[in-house]
Design an enzyme around this catalytic site. Structure first.
Site, PDB file in Angstrom:
ATOM      1  N   GLU A 770      -8.172  20.877  11.427  1.00 19.08           N
ATOM      2  CA  GLU A 770      -8.087  22.218  11.813  1.00 19.08           C
ATOM      3  C   GLU A 770      -7.800  22.348  13.236  1.00 19.08           C
ATOM      4  O   GLU A 770      -8.737  22.284  13.946  1.00 19.08           O
ATOM      5  CB  GLU A 770      -9.098  23.245  11.293  1.00 19.08           C
ATOM      6  N   CYS A 804     -10.153  30.133  16.875  1.00 18.56           N
ATOM      7  CA  CYS A 804      -8.915  29.576  16.753  1.00 18.56           C
ATOM      8  C   CYS A 804      -8.320  30.606  15.892  1.00 18.56           C
ATOM      9  O   CYS A 804      -6.761  30.749  15.985  1.00 18.56           O
ATOM     10  CB  CYS A 804      -8.894  28.202  15.694  1.00 18.56           C
TER      11      CYS A 804
END
Ligand code: FAD
Length: 1014
Positions: A770, A804
């Protein structure tokens, strides 16, 4: 139930109905456009939804084109064929429709709806308000004036709200000497006892940073603006009532009421009231507390009792957050609570001036008769109603009680429309007394029934079998569930800081964590603690002199040992039944639940997360444990494929082997736990490398797994310097898989390293990574700015933008650009910045000096590429980076393309919605995105074309929840399927299929499920 009193209440109610026979509130009058539309809305739920949404967006439709487009989008399409006819009706009536252009029809519809809103507000300016008040007083009604406002996002807006009150008070001051007292009152007082000037005020609008987690700061902030308003009211001999809003503001409202009442400046001035809401299950306790306060301080108080205006909101929020629903859930429960509360208040009439606010004739009759029965003097209570509502009721009240005050909102049409929506909802709700009386034709007997009797009747009806059921044969008992089947998954509740115990627990936990600062944290390999010579200090980013812990650092030797330990533990753990592996996760979840505040406190101090953010992180970790445990039970059972007789095909999953889990510092427990729990429950063994900046939190995970009984070697805690052991771990020939979350650069490097096959390597390594995001929120020209500004602020700057999923670009449609930028600028200038330990701070330090330098570097780039709207620097010892908002940015700019991972927001302007989507899609990343729009067509377009892993419509874009919003992106944002979703565990396993031929010389046992003859 006192039968004599009950009979008097019903008789009083009948008399009341008799006195207004044949009349109806204007909103239900079908002779007018409004009544016709309301009638349609009550018969047709879809239309009601569309209409109310349309009313909500209307003030934003400033051009005839926008108006036409929205009318079309809201009121045409499948199944809505006859809807426009109702809307057109107004236009036809006003002679403007029929062959004329759509623009003219739009104009007529707008003017009809604005007319509706004007029916509930007394004016748009202070001057108009005073004029209307004068007229109402002529008709015999007292008033309480309320200034409508948008949600207060900034201190400038809070100042404006306060000034609005001061303005209307000064306009009233000029006029009031000429107003004769109502009800033949002598001197200045209405009815002989009540001030002529009365003001109602919403406390949350007076301070933009009001939040339960910072109770003291919120009370001080609100009081700083409330005091001048109360002072001005007092100077005029007036009264002030503090409204009650959503339950999250209740405690601070009651507390600030008490402080203002007891303030030496106002102690001798008994004209202060507060609202209590009968629909809250806690209100009886709050009333007892207020009464005790009044008696102890010997201070008379005022109470306005209402049922409560936010019932739907409170129930929906509680359900979404996993909280106990704070309101009664059956209407007669609220009605009965109102009667109990009003009786109690009337009993204390020597200390409390009672304001009974209701449009319900039963409720009003109960107050009247109870007051009479208790011998309460008329000077100790009055009745109140909302302007524009229930005209016959207020007229009847005036005739019978005389003492009626109308709640009179004034202000611009934009907040006026939001107020209209609330009033329309209140009038048209199925449970509404007004609807039942004046639109549904409910019988008087039922309308006047004692709510306790109604409750009993409704409960009996709900529990008795329906006729069709009673004749049906009893259904066989449900198959008993296996004893070890867990209940369905539910997210851990979000933190509710209205709970005083939770607020108090944080400082205590912070002190406890701090007391352990400086300890040495060892590695844990094969169940044994390993102390290394090399340690790394993890520090408090708000004060780097504070060493949270000295963390032992794994080198390549320790990594080899850890991989060997994992490899050795693997066969036994692999062969442990999935249910048993899941049981360890369930135990771990229990342990984390029990330590949630302590685990949160550690994050506050080690990475600078705000209390709520840290709590949400631990809650997410718990969710991962609970969810993946259930997922493994689901996936653990072999699945038969096909149903041909004579052949058994079974698909099942096997773990891969030793897994390297390389975790980030920004969700130090949640992401570490999610990746590790998935690996472990699937049967793998883990070498866990936490971030050097969050290793103390990471060690917490290690402790939890140990306590939960995970066998030695299954989870090996190996903090270490990436430069020393990172490549070694990834390239190790015995590592089967790498689960990584972090920056794109490191993620790509891992993929490259993992792709190379080392001598002796037996696995094709799988990498789940990720990585970053450059996430955008689009603000359409019809977006609700109250919501959009707040969501962008949270998405961009909560936890300093170090997520993020954080918003780093906002793409704003041209027509709303100036308004949006002005509000976000003021809002960002209003938030408090400082250590996360202090809950009044909205933003804290970034995680370390490197990160600070990165942000400073990008702030320079922002300055060079665009125009700085906001740049807020913070002094202090910590790693404080500036909060920056820069506009004039286009997709080519670096600030629009590169991930900063800090509090920098780029603002971009788009001419059309299509262009906005193109801009939003114009980066290499595809993680999260958001849209604020009230155009159904544009929302649909966004669903199709805004290509990100997680798209959020009309809400903030961070805080994905396990199971509800499986999380993860595509393109350069990562590889792998979504964390917290149904496919995630599959990545940690290899599927196998075993096919067995069951035919022996033609003899074939036929199994249940085989494709065979009946
Ligand atoms: C002067 C004045 C001031 C006001 N100030 C405030 C204020 O400060 N804060 C505030 O919140 N409201 C305030 N209100 C609004 C008020 O809450 C609503 O107008 C009121 O709830 C309507 O109640 P009713 O008795 O007129 O009507 P009813 O039709 O008898 O009651 C409707 C109410 O019942 C409750 N209810 C509906 N469905 C359910 C259910 N399923 N289960 C349980 N309860 C249910 C809700 O509270 C709903 O509003 C004020 C009203 C007036 C008249």
């Amino acid at each position: 139930m006192d039968q004599a009193l009950e009979s008097k209440i019903v008789a009083r109610g009948k008399q009341f109905f008799q006195s207004i026979r044949g009349e109806a509130p204007s909103i239900f009058n079908k002779g007018f456009w409004t009544g016709k539309v309301m009638d349609w809305a009550m018969k047709n739920e879809d239309f009601k939804v569309q209409l109310f949404r349309f009313v909500d967006v209307l003030p934003y439709l400033t051009t005839s084109d926008a108006l036409r487009r929205h009318i079309e989008e809201y009121f045409t399409g499948d199944g809505a064929a006859d809807i426009p006819a109702v809307l057109k009706w107004g236009a036809e009536k006003s002679g403007m429709f029929g062959g004329l252009a759509a623009a003219v029809m739009g104009k007529a519809i707008r003017s009809n709806i604005e007319g509706m809103a004007k029916g509930f507000i007394i004016g748009q300016t202070a001057k108009e308000a005073v004029k209307s008040i004068k007229k109402l007083r002529k008709d015999g009604f007292a008033f309480t004036v309320d200034l409508l406002g948008e949600a207060t996002m900034s201190e400038a807006e809070a100042d404006a709200y306060r000034d609005g009150y001061l303005e209307v008070l000064s306009a009233i001051a000029k006029e009031q000497p000429s107003w004769p007292a109502l009800g033949g009152g002598k001197g200045d007082l209405d009815w002989g006892h009540a001030p002529r000037v009365n003001v109602s005020i919403k406390p949350s609008a007076l301070f933009s940073q009001a939040k339960p987690v910072d109770m003291e700061g919120s009370i001080a902030g609100i009081l700083s603006r409330l005091v001048p308003v109360y002072r001005a009211t007092k100077a005029m001999g007036g009264a002030l009532c503090i409204d009650m809003e959503a339950v999250k503001y209740k405690e601070m409202t009651l507390e600030l009421f008490k402080r203002l009442r007891a303030d030496p400046e106002f102690r001798d001035y008994p004209r202060l009231s507060v609202v209590l809401q009968a629909y809250l299950t806690d209100t009886e306790r709050d009333l007892a507390d207020l009464l005790a306060f009044a008696r102890a301080e010997k201070l008379p108080i005022g109470i306005r009792l209402v049922k409560g205006a936010y019932w739907d909101f409170e129930t929906v929020v509680a359900k979404q957050m996993g909280w106990e629903v704070p309101v009664w859930t059956k209407k007669p429960e609220t009605d009965a609570a109102y009667e109990r509360l009003s009786t109690e208040i009337l009993r204390h009439c020597d200390m409390v001036y009672f304001q009974a606010a209701s449009h319900n004739i039963r409720t009003i009759s109960q107050v009247m008769e109870t007051a009479k029965a208790l011998g309460v003097p008329e000077s100790r209570y009055e009745f109140q109603a909302l302007f524009g509502m229930a005209e016959p009721v207020r007229k009847g009240l005036l005739a019978v009680a005389g003492r009626v005050r109308l709640y009179c909102p004034y202000g611009e049409l934009l907040p006026g429309m939001a107020y209209l929506v609330r009033r329309l909802l209140e009038n048209t709700a199925n449970e509404s007394f007004l609807r039942q009386s004046f639109a549904d034709g409910q019988t008087e007997d039922l309308l006047l029934e004692n709510p306790l009797a109604t409750l009993e009747r409704e409960t009996a009806r709900a529990s008795s079998p329906r006729p069709s059921e009673s004749t049906r044969p009893a259904t066989p008992a449900a198959t008993p569930k296996a004893a070890n089947v867990p209940p369905p998954f539910a997210n851990h509740p979000m933190p509710d800081f209205t709970i005083p115990g939770l607020r108090a627990a944080f400082p205590k936990a912070l002190a406890e964590v701090r007391a352990c600062f400086g300890r040495t944290i060892p590695l844990v390999i094969g169940g044994k603690e390993v102390v290394t010579a090399d340690t790394l200090a993890s520090v408090n980013p708000a004060d780097p002199d504070e060493v949270v812990a000295r963390v032992c650092q794994a080198g390549t030797v320790e990594i080899d040992q850890a991989v060997a330990a994992a490899k050795a533990a693997f066969p036994a753990w692999r062969d442990t039944p999935p249910e048993n592996r899941a049981a360890v996760l369930f135990r771990a979840a229990d342990i984390a639940r029990g330590r949630i505040v302590e685990l949160s406190a550690m994050q506050v101090l080690e990475v600078g997360k705000q209390w709520d953010q840290a709590y949400a992180d631990v809650a997410e970790a718990i969710d991962f444990l609970e969810y993946y445990a259930r997922e493994m039970i689901r996936l653990g059972a072999p699945r038969r494929m096909g149903n041909q007789p004579g052949e058994h095909n079974h698909l099942f999953y096997e773990p891969k082997g030793p897994v390297a889990v390389i975790a980030p510092w920004n969700f130090p427990l949640a992401i570490s736990c999610g990746m590790s729990a998935a690996a472990v429950v699937a049967g793998n063994c883990v070498i866990f490398k936490p971030s050097g900046l969050a290793s103390a939190v990471g060690h917490g995970l290690c402790e939890i797994f140990r306590q939960a009984g995970l066998p030695d070697g299954v989870f090996n805690f190996c903090p270490g310097r990436g430069s020393v052991m990172g490549d070694h771990l990834v390239a190790h020939p015995d590592i089967a898989m790498i689960a990584f979350t972090g920056s794109m650069d490191v993620g790509l490097r891992i993929m490259e390293k993992a792709a190379r096959v080392a001598p002796g390597q037996a696995y094709c390594k799988r990498v789940v990574a990720e990585m970053g995001g450059k996430n955008a929120i689009i603000i359409d020209d019809d977006a609700d700015l109250d919501e959009a500004v707040s969501a962008v602020l949270t998405s961009a700057f909560a936890f300093q933008g170090q997520k993020c999923s954080a918003c780093s670009r906002v793409v704003v449609l041209e027509p709303i650009y100036d308004k949006f930028t002005a509000r976000i600028k003021e809002a960002a200038e209003s938030v408090k910045i400082g250590p996360a330990e202090d809950p009044s701070n909205f933003m804290g330090p970034v995680v370390d000096e490197n990160q600070r330098q990165t942000v400073l570097g990008y702030a320079d780039i922002a300055r060079a590429e665009g125009r700085i709207l906001v740049e807020r620097h913070t002094q202090g010892k910590g790693f404080f980076a500036p909060l920056v908002i820069v506009d004039g940015i286009t997709p080519e700019h670096r600030i629009a393309q590169e991930e900063v991972f800090g509090p920098i927001l780029a603002v971009m302007k788009a001419k059309t919605f299509d262009e906005a989507i193109d801009m939003a899609n114009s980066t290499r990343f595809a993680l999260t995105g958001g849209v604020f729009s009230r155009s159904p067509k544009n929302l649909e377009a966004a669903k199709k074309r805004f290509r990100v892993g997680n798209l959020y419509l009309n809400r903030n874009i961070t805080g994905a929840l396990v199971e509800r919003q499986p999380f993860g992106g595509a393109r350069m944002s990562g590889v792998g399927s979504k964390a917290g979703g149904p496919d995630y565990l599959l990545q940690f396993m290899d599927p196998r299929v075993v096919t067995e031929n069951t035919i022996r010389r033609g003899f074939t046992p036929i199994d249940e499920g085989d494709d065979w003859f009946e």
